[in-house]
Design a protein around this motif. Sequence first.
Motif, PDB file in Angstrom:
ATOM      1  N   LEU A   1     -78.116  -2.820  36.999  1.00  0.00           N
ATOM      2  CA  LEU A   1     -79.556  -2.589  37.119  1.00  0.00           C
ATOM      3  C   LEU A   1     -79.975  -1.707  35.957  1.00  0.00           C
ATOM      4  CD1 LEU A   1     -82.218  -2.720  38.815  1.00  0.00           C
ATOM      5  CD2 LEU A   1     -81.449  -0.618  39.923  1.00  0.00           C
ATOM      6  N   TYR A   2     -80.865  -2.222  35.117  1.00  0.00           N
ATOM      7  CA  TYR A   2     -81.354  -1.433  33.990  1.00  0.00           C
ATOM      8  C   TYR A   2     -82.478  -0.530  34.490  1.00  0.00           C
ATOM      9  CZ  TYR A   2     -83.646  -0.110  29.667  1.00  0.00           C
ATOM     10  OH  TYR A   2     -84.222   0.622  28.655  1.00  0.00           O
ATOM     11  N   VAL A   3     -82.239   0.785  34.434  1.00  0.00           N
ATOM     12  CA  VAL A   3     -83.215   1.737  34.963  1.00  0.00           C
ATOM     13  C   VAL A   3     -84.073   2.386  33.881  1.00  0.00           C
ATOM     14  CG1 VAL A   3     -81.948   2.226  37.090  1.00  0.00           C
ATOM     15  CG2 VAL A   3     -81.496   3.595  35.046  1.00  0.00           C
ATOM     16  N   GLY A   4     -83.793   2.091  32.635  1.00  0.00           N
ATOM     17  CA  GLY A   4     -84.602   2.644  31.552  1.00  0.00           C
ATOM     18  C   GLY A   4     -83.780   3.502  30.614  1.00  0.00           C
ATOM     19  N   ASP A   5     -84.452   4.025  29.613  1.00  0.00           N
ATOM     20  CA  ASP A   5     -83.772   4.808  28.590  1.00  0.00           C
ATOM     21  C   ASP A   5     -83.870   6.309  28.876  1.00  0.00           C
ATOM     22  OD1 ASP A   5     -86.379   5.455  27.935  1.00  0.00           O
ATOM     23  OD2 ASP A   5     -86.453   4.172  26.193  1.00  0.00           O
ATOM     24  N   THR A   6     -83.308   7.089  27.974  1.00  0.00           N
ATOM     25  CA  THR A   6     -83.337   8.553  28.071  1.00  0.00           C
ATOM     26  C   THR A   6     -83.842   9.124  26.751  1.00  0.00           C
ATOM     27  OG1 THR A   6     -81.121   8.896  27.174  1.00  0.00           O
ATOM     28  CG2 THR A   6     -81.276   8.475  29.548  1.00  0.00           C
ATOM     29  N   ILE A   7     -84.037  10.407  26.708  1.00  0.00           N
ATOM     30  CA  ILE A   7     -84.431  11.080  25.463  1.00  0.00           C
ATOM     31  C   ILE A   7     -83.354  10.875  24.402  1.00  0.00           C
ATOM     32  CG2 ILE A   7     -84.880  13.333  24.396  1.00  0.00           C
ATOM     33  CD1 ILE A   7     -86.156  14.137  27.120  1.00  0.00           C
ATOM     34  N   ILE A   8     -82.092  10.931  24.831  1.00  0.00           N
ATOM     35  CA  ILE A   8     -80.972  10.717  23.907  1.00  0.00           C
ATOM     36  C   ILE A   8     -81.071   9.327  23.288  1.00  0.00           C
ATOM     37  CG2 ILE A   8     -78.458  10.424  23.781  1.00  0.00           C
ATOM     38  CD1 ILE A   8     -78.239  12.559  25.993  1.00  0.00           C
ATOM     39  N   CYS A   9     -81.408   8.324  24.109  1.00  0.00           N
ATOM     40  CA  CYS A   9     -81.503   6.938  23.633  1.00  0.00           C
ATOM     41  C   CYS A   9     -82.583   6.783  22.559  1.00  0.00           C
ATOM     42  CB  CYS A   9     -81.816   5.996  24.792  1.00  0.00           C
ATOM     43  SG  CYS A   9     -80.541   5.921  26.057  1.00  0.00           S
ATOM     44  N   LYS A  10     -83.731   7.422  22.781  1.00  0.00           N
ATOM     45  CA  LYS A  10     -84.858   7.241  21.857  1.00  0.00           C
ATOM     46  C   LYS A  10     -84.559   7.756  20.452  1.00  0.00           C
ATOM     47  CE  LYS A  10     -88.270   6.877  25.376  1.00  0.00           C
ATOM     48  NZ  LYS A  10     -89.466   7.165  26.003  1.00  0.00           N
TER      49      LYS A  10
ATOM     50  N   ASN B   1     -66.826  -8.345  20.290  1.00  0.00           N
ATOM     51  CA  ASN B   1     -65.902  -7.329  19.784  1.00  0.00           C
ATOM     52  C   ASN B   1     -66.581  -6.467  18.713  1.00  0.00           C
ATOM     53  OD1 ASN B   1     -63.521  -5.947  19.606  1.00  0.00           O
ATOM     54  ND2 ASN B   1     -62.550  -7.399  18.217  1.00  0.00           N
ATOM     55  N   ILE B   2     -67.762  -5.932  19.057  1.00  0.00           N
ATOM     56  CA  ILE B   2     -68.515  -5.090  18.126  1.00  0.00           C
ATOM     57  C   ILE B   2     -68.809  -3.773  18.839  1.00  0.00           C
ATOM     58  CG2 ILE B   2     -70.630  -4.851  16.774  1.00  0.00           C
ATOM     59  CD1 ILE B   2     -70.744  -7.965  16.754  1.00  0.00           C
ATOM     60  N   GLU B   3     -68.260  -2.680  18.325  1.00  0.00           N
ATOM     61  CA  GLU B   3     -68.417  -1.363  18.950  1.00  0.00           C
ATOM     62  C   GLU B   3     -69.313  -0.456  18.119  1.00  0.00           C
ATOM     63  OE1 GLU B   3     -64.731   0.608  19.778  1.00  0.00           O
ATOM     64  OE2 GLU B   3     -63.913  -1.109  20.867  1.00  0.00           O
ATOM     65  N   HIS B   4     -70.002   0.443  18.836  1.00  0.00           N
ATOM     66  CA  HIS B   4     -70.815   1.470  18.196  1.00  0.00           C
ATOM     67  C   HIS B   4     -70.622   2.776  18.960  1.00  0.00           C
ATOM     68  CE1 HIS B   4     -72.948  -1.451  15.736  1.00  0.00           C
ATOM     69  NE2 HIS B   4     -73.147  -2.188  16.815  1.00  0.00           N
ATOM     70  N   PRO B   5     -70.793   3.907  18.280  1.00  0.00           N
ATOM     71  CA  PRO B   5     -70.709   5.181  18.995  1.00  0.00           C
ATOM     72  C   PRO B   5     -71.939   5.369  19.885  1.00  0.00           C
ATOM     73  CG  PRO B   5     -71.362   5.545  16.723  1.00  0.00           C
ATOM     74  CD  PRO B   5     -71.054   4.077  16.860  1.00  0.00           C
ATOM     75  N   CYS B   6     -71.780   6.142  20.950  1.00  0.00           N
ATOM     76  CA  CYS B   6     -72.897   6.404  21.856  1.00  0.00           C
ATOM     77  C   CYS B   6     -72.806   7.832  22.374  1.00  0.00           C
ATOM     78  CB  CYS B   6     -72.876   5.425  23.017  1.00  0.00           C
ATOM     79  SG  CYS B   6     -74.194   5.694  24.226  1.00  0.00           S
ATOM     80  N   ASN B   7     -73.917   8.557  22.299  1.00  0.00           N
ATOM     81  CA  ASN B   7     -73.956   9.937  22.778  1.00  0.00           C
ATOM     82  C   ASN B   7     -74.174  10.033  24.291  1.00  0.00           C
ATOM     83  OD1 ASN B   7     -73.574  11.059  20.220  1.00  0.00           O
ATOM     84  ND2 ASN B   7     -75.750  10.906  19.755  1.00  0.00           N
ATOM     85  N   LEU B   8     -74.436   8.908  24.928  1.00  0.00           N
ATOM     86  CA  LEU B   8     -74.687   8.909  26.360  1.00  0.00           C
ATOM     87  C   LEU B   8     -73.440   8.512  27.157  1.00  0.00           C
ATOM     88  CD1 LEU B   8     -77.013   9.338  28.383  1.00  0.00           C
ATOM     89  CD2 LEU B   8     -77.440   6.890  28.258  1.00  0.00           C
ATOM     90  N   HIS B   9     -72.747   7.492  26.690  1.00  0.00           N
ATOM     91  CA  HIS B   9     -71.547   7.007  27.382  1.00  0.00           C
ATOM     92  C   HIS B   9     -70.328   7.802  26.936  1.00  0.00           C
ATOM     93  CE1 HIS B   9     -73.095   3.322  29.304  1.00  0.00           C
ATOM     94  NE2 HIS B   9     -73.981   3.358  28.324  1.00  0.00           N
ATOM     95  N   GLU B  10     -69.332   7.857  27.800  1.00  0.00           N
ATOM     96  CA  GLU B  10     -68.051   8.438  27.395  1.00  0.00           C
ATOM     97  C   GLU B  10     -67.318   7.344  26.640  1.00  0.00           C
ATOM     98  OE1 GLU B  10     -65.850  10.145  30.614  1.00  0.00           O
ATOM     99  OE2 GLU B  10     -67.614  11.195  31.372  1.00  0.00           O
TER     100      GLU B  10
END
Length: 155
Positions: free
Chosen positions: A25-34, A59-68
């Motif tokens: 369920l996509y609940v929306g973004d966060t300040i970090i996402c924006k 098989n394409i990865e990117h860093p994310c400050n929200l996910h571990e």
Amino acid sequence: MREVLKVITTTLIGKALAQKGMKFLYVGDTIICKKCEYYKVCQENLERNRVYEILRVKNIEHPCNLHEGPVVLVEVKEADIEAIIPTRKAIEGGITEFEPIDCSLIKCKEYRHLCHPPGLFKGDKVQIVKVLEKINCNKDKLFSRVILRRLHEKK
């Protein structure tokens, strides 16, 4: 004219969650996402409070400050939703407007989540993909458990 379209889009999801067939369920973004450079591909292709199903993990990865850990690129579509509708409308292949069941039984544990399923809103145009069964409910009306697919405008 409305037509059932299988709208496939791409987004990013945590690598640990990225499995074909997984629904979320996509609940929306966060300040970090924006503030993220991947915001457009990650967030703008999804509609808030809709349920999506992963069709393909790339098989394409990117860093994310929200996910571990990293996020990966995935192809998704809006998931079919299990719901309860009046039996008189429960015709496979039929198209109707979704109306959540107006029920005062707040404590109903068996069906309440299907009367107000996540991912569907009042007024959504839906196609009845499959009729699963008639159900016994405490209301006087006849209801059926069905699988619904939201319709999208043909562009």
